[in-house]
Design an enzyme around this catalytic site. Structure first.
Site, PDB file in Angstrom:
ATOM      1  N   ASN A  81       0.808  -1.229   0.000  1.00 62.87           N
ATOM      2  CA  ASN A  81       0.000   0.000   0.000  1.00 62.87           C
ATOM      3  C   ASN A  81       0.835   1.270   0.000  1.00 62.87           C
ATOM      4  O   ASN A  81       0.322   2.358   0.240  1.00 62.87           O
ATOM      5  CB  ASN A  81      -0.982  -0.034   1.177  1.00 62.87           C
ATOM      6  CG  ASN A  81      -2.023  -1.129   0.968  1.00 62.87           C
ATOM      7  OD1 ASN A  81      -2.131  -1.696  -0.127  1.00 62.87           O
ATOM      8  ND2 ASN A  81      -2.755  -1.462   2.021  1.00 62.87           N
ATOM      9  N   CYS A  92     -10.576  -4.895  -4.214  1.00 61.66           N
ATOM     10  CA  CYS A  92     -11.270  -5.963  -3.485  1.00 61.66           C
ATOM     11  C   CYS A  92     -12.743  -5.584  -3.252  1.00 61.66           C
ATOM     12  O   CYS A  92     -13.062  -4.447  -2.947  1.00 61.66           O
ATOM     13  CB  CYS A  92     -10.590  -6.188  -2.130  1.00 61.66           C
ATOM     14  SG  CYS A  92      -8.940  -6.866  -2.300  1.00 61.66           S
ATOM     15  N   ASP A 104      -7.322  -4.054   7.576  1.00 62.26           N
ATOM     16  CA  ASP A 104      -6.733  -5.182   6.815  1.00 62.26           C
ATOM     17  C   ASP A 104      -6.233  -6.286   7.739  1.00 62.26           C
ATOM     18  O   ASP A 104      -5.872  -7.360   7.279  1.00 62.26           O
ATOM     19  CB  ASP A 104      -5.555  -4.714   5.959  1.00 62.26           C
ATOM     20  CG  ASP A 104      -5.990  -3.709   4.921  1.00 62.26           C
ATOM     21  OD1 ASP A 104      -5.124  -3.073   4.309  1.00 62.26           O
ATOM     22  OD2 ASP A 104      -7.207  -3.535   4.744  1.00 62.26           O
ATOM     23  N   VAL A 131     -14.397   0.595   8.957  1.00 61.85           N
ATOM     24  CA  VAL A 131     -13.793   1.261   7.796  1.00 61.85           C
ATOM     25  C   VAL A 131     -14.498   0.892   6.497  1.00 61.85           C
ATOM     26  O   VAL A 131     -14.771   1.744   5.655  1.00 61.85           O
ATOM     27  CB  VAL A 131     -12.280   0.933   7.704  1.00 61.85           C
ATOM     28  CG1 VAL A 131     -11.649   1.574   6.471  1.00 61.85           C
ATOM     29  CG2 VAL A 131     -11.572   1.380   8.977  1.00 61.85           C
TER      30      VAL A 131
HETATM   31  C1  EPZ Z   1      -6.354   1.769   1.156  1.00 61.06           C
HETATM   32  O1  EPZ Z   1      -7.545   1.647   0.387  1.00 61.06           O
HETATM   33  C2  EPZ Z   1      -5.717   0.389   1.121  1.00 61.06           C
HETATM   34  N1  EPZ Z   1      -5.430   0.024  -0.255  1.00 61.06           N
HETATM   35  C3  EPZ Z   1      -6.655  -0.630   1.762  1.00 61.06           C
HETATM   36  O2  EPZ Z   1      -5.987  -1.885   1.765  1.00 61.06           O
HETATM   37  C4  EPZ Z   1      -6.927  -0.208   3.201  1.00 61.06           C
HETATM   38  O3  EPZ Z   1      -7.829  -1.135   3.785  1.00 61.06           O
HETATM   39  C5  EPZ Z   1      -7.541   1.192   3.193  1.00 61.06           C
HETATM   40  O4  EPZ Z   1      -6.648   2.113   2.521  1.00 61.06           O
HETATM   41  C6  EPZ Z   1      -7.812   1.710   4.594  1.00 61.06           C
HETATM   42  O5  EPZ Z   1      -6.603   1.772   5.306  1.00 61.06           O
HETATM   43  C7  EPZ Z   1      -4.369   0.580  -0.880  1.00 61.06           C
HETATM   44  O6  EPZ Z   1      -3.654   1.390  -0.324  1.00 61.06           O
HETATM   45  C8  EPZ Z   1      -4.117   0.121  -2.287  1.00 61.06           C
HETATM   46  P1  EPZ Z   1      -9.858   4.508   1.864  1.00 61.06           P
HETATM   47  P2  EPZ Z   1      -8.376   2.978  -0.025  1.00 61.06           P
HETATM   48  O7  EPZ Z   1      -9.982   5.498   0.777  1.00 61.06           O
HETATM   49  O8  EPZ Z   1      -7.446   4.114  -0.173  1.00 61.06           O
HETATM   50  C9  EPZ Z   1     -14.482   5.429   1.816  1.00 61.06           C
HETATM   51  C10 EPZ Z   1      -5.683  -4.140   1.263  1.00 61.06           C
HETATM   52  O9  EPZ Z   1      -6.217  -5.201   1.595  1.00 61.06           O
HETATM   53  N2  EPZ Z   1     -14.221   6.304   0.657  1.00 61.06           N
HETATM   54  O10 EPZ Z   1      -9.116   4.861   3.114  1.00 61.06           O
HETATM   55  O11 EPZ Z   1      -9.250   2.629  -1.159  1.00 61.06           O
HETATM   56  C11 EPZ Z   1     -14.316   3.958   1.454  1.00 61.06           C
HETATM   57  O12 EPZ Z   1     -15.489   3.476   0.843  1.00 61.06           O
HETATM   58  C12 EPZ Z   1      -6.531  -2.934   0.941  1.00 61.06           C
HETATM   59  O13 EPZ Z   1      -4.428  -3.965   1.188  1.00 61.06           O
HETATM   60  C13 EPZ Z   1     -15.281   7.058   0.147  1.00 61.06           C
HETATM   61  O14 EPZ Z   1     -16.398   7.004   0.643  1.00 61.06           O
HETATM   62  O15 EPZ Z   1      -9.257   3.162   1.304  1.00 61.06           O
HETATM   63  C14 EPZ Z   1     -14.055   3.306   2.779  1.00 61.06           C
HETATM   64  O16 EPZ Z   1     -15.280   3.075   3.448  1.00 61.06           O
HETATM   65  C15 EPZ Z   1      -8.002  -3.186   1.185  1.00 61.06           C
HETATM   66  N3  EPZ Z   1     -15.047   7.853  -0.941  1.00 61.06           N
HETATM   67  C16 EPZ Z   1     -13.277   4.374   3.534  1.00 61.06           C
HETATM   68  O17 EPZ Z   1     -13.497   5.618   2.838  1.00 61.06           O
HETATM   69  C17 EPZ Z   1     -13.807   7.947  -1.517  1.00 61.06           C
HETATM   70  O18 EPZ Z   1     -13.654   8.707  -2.504  1.00 61.06           O
HETATM   71  C18 EPZ Z   1     -11.783   4.090   3.582  1.00 61.06           C
HETATM   72  O19 EPZ Z   1     -11.350   3.998   2.246  1.00 61.06           O
HETATM   73  C19 EPZ Z   1     -12.752   7.184  -0.975  1.00 61.06           C
HETATM   74  C20 EPZ Z   1     -12.975   6.372   0.121  1.00 61.06           C
END
Ligand code: EPZ
Length: 438
Positions: free
Chosen positions: A24, A121, A311, A333
């Site tokens: 990540n 995912c 995660d 989350v």
């Molecule tokens: C990153 O995903 C990681 N992936 C995820 O790891 C990790 O679980 C996540 O951060 C939280 O720490 C990568 O870095 C490639 P978020 P990301 O934006 O950036 C909502 C793994 O298994 N949201 O922090 O996509 C979203 O729906 C993966 O390694 C919006 O609503 O996560 C979620 O509920 C899984 N609108 C929350 O925020 C948006 O525009 C957190 O998502 C963006 C996000």
């Protein structure tokens, strides 16, 4: 032809694994190289699918990516960056979510970007509304197109005062990658501050960026006109380290994880100790092991950093099926991150999922129809079964459940594991797992 992993369970995993650069962080640092006016060197790069996807996307845009055949280090030369065909980008993006982070750097480099509809995912809706909102506030024009979105900035990108409704990791990265070369100051409130975010800030600072992080989750970026390349060693993958730690508990084994970094795992280590796992920390890594005693149930709530990382919960839920008593996990989350428990229930685990917030704080998913709390009763004897892996972390939890189960399991969809776990089959072999692959 998709491979099938046949696992004969009941063998404790014992031995040593090495974890390298964080899945990540590494792809994000690769994208950051687009912002530089000369080459970058990225070290401690794992051989995982997400790195391959970003390598092909960068090459598509004219970036020269060279991999050292011995160390795996990547050198990235962005000086000939160019636009790419939408259909080609779509074909190369696969099911990665990284393409959305190309927006800012490509607009700075060539004035436009096309981002295909994203994958990732299936653990929730995975919207990108925060990303598009902040890009518009920088002055970008976002147009929905067939198969994706096209983004440009006719008047250039200007620093803005931004605030995230939720500390989104991706949206924070979007701001960092866009603001560093935007004109003027950007202030981001409600930012994510995960270790991977701090490592991306370190990369950008090496390139010449001026970024400060305050204790109240406000990140301030002073835009600069030019950035150089970087030379950076990626931080180790704390999620892989935590996964192997859970594997040691579930299989009643003993695994030394070289590269595991205590400061990135504080919340995990506290929980590991509470459940009854043991660990010894040295300068090169952490030894995780089952003490032979009973595992204790607990109440766990996932949260953004420095809380218990979302995660980490899937592999740990498998360990909770072996704890003596009732555990509760409140996933705050992602709205739909307990799908993997279906296979565990088929293996004999006693798990119920609920739509209520079964934790200390009501989260965004309370009073909506999301089954985001789980109640796990243990211990239960797991039986081998046929398993099709649903996502990366849920898939790893299925693997370790199969390794601990009585009897044989046939696991399909293991290609998904390659996205985030480097050479996991050879690691399993080195740990003494009894399996065949066909
Ligand atoms: C990153 O995903 C990681 N992936 C995820 O790891 C990790 O679980 C996540 O951060 C939280 O720490 C990568 O870095 C490639 P978020 P990301 O934006 O950036 C909502 C793994 O298994 N949201 O922090 O996509 C979203 O729906 C993966 O390694 C919006 O609503 O996560 C979620 O509920 C899984 N609108 C929350 O925020 C948006 O525009 C957190 O998502 C963006 C996000």
């Amino acid at each position: 032809m998709a491979s099938v992993l046949t696992i004969r369970g009941g063998v404790p995993l014992k031995g040593k694994v090495s974890v390298r650069g964080a899945k990540n962080l590494v792809p994000k640092a690769m994208v950051a190289s687009l912002l530089g006016n000369d080459s970058s060197l990225l070290r401690n790069v794992p051989e995982i699918k997400d790195v391959e996807v970003v390598t092909s996307l960068l090459r598509l845009h004219g970036v020269e990516v060279t991999k050292d055949p011995v160390t795996g280090d990547l050198s990235l030369d962005p000086t000939k960056v160019k636009t790419a065909q939408m259909k080609d980008i779509d074909a190369h993006a696969g099911d990665s979510r990284i393409p959305i982070l190309f927006c800012g750097p490509l607009i700075h480099a060539i004035g436009e970007a096309f981002i295909p509809d994203l994958g990732g995912c299936k653990i929730g809706d995975r919207p990108i509304d925060y990303h598009l909102d902040v890009l518009r506030q920088f002055g970008a024009v976002v147009e929905k197109r067939e198969g994706g979105i096209s983004i440009s900035a006719p008047k250039g990108l200007k620093g803005a005062k931004l605030s995230l409704p939720y500390p989104s990791v991706g949206a924070t990265e979007q701001v960092l990658l866009t603001a560093t070369r935007a004109e003027g100051i950007t202030e981001l409130s409600g930012a994510a501050i995960e270790p991977e975010i701090m490592d991306l800030i370190a990369v950008l600072q090496k390139m010449g960026a001026i970024i400060s992080v305050q204790t109240d989750r406000v990140i301030r970026i002073e835009g600069v006109p030019h950035l150089s390349g970087f030379n950076h060693r990626a931080l180790p993958d704390r999620n892989e380290a935590a996964s192997w730690a859970s594997a040691a508990l579930v299989t009643q084994g003993d695994i030394y994880v070289e590269g595991a970094n205590q400061p990135d795992l504080t919340a995990f280590l506290n929980t590991y100790r509470r459940i009854g796992g043991a660990f010894d920390i040295d300068d090169e890594g952490i030894r995780f092991y089952h003490t032979g005693g009973k595992l204790s149930p607990l109440v766990l709530e996932t949260d953004v950093h420095p809380g218990f990382m979302t995660d980490w919960q899937q592999p740990l839920v498998v360990a909770l099926t072996q704890a003596v008593g009732v555990s509760i996990v409140h996933e705050t989350v992602y709205e739909n991150r307990f799908g993997f428990t279906q296979a565990l229930i088929r293996m004999g685990a006693s798990i119920q999922v609920h739509r209520e917030c079964l934790g200390s704080i009501p989260c965004r998913f309370g009073q909506r129809n999301f089954l985001h709390s789980a109640v796990i009763s243990g211990p239960t004897q797991l039986q081998g079964t046929d398993i099709d892996i649903p996502d990366l972390r849920g898939g790893f939890s299925h693997l370790i459940a199969a390794l601990a189960a009585n009897g044989t399991s046939r696991v399909t969809g293991i290609e998904l594991i390659n996205r985030g776990y480097e050479r996991f089959q050879s690691k399993l072999e080195n740990l003494g797992a009894d399996f065949d692959i066909a």
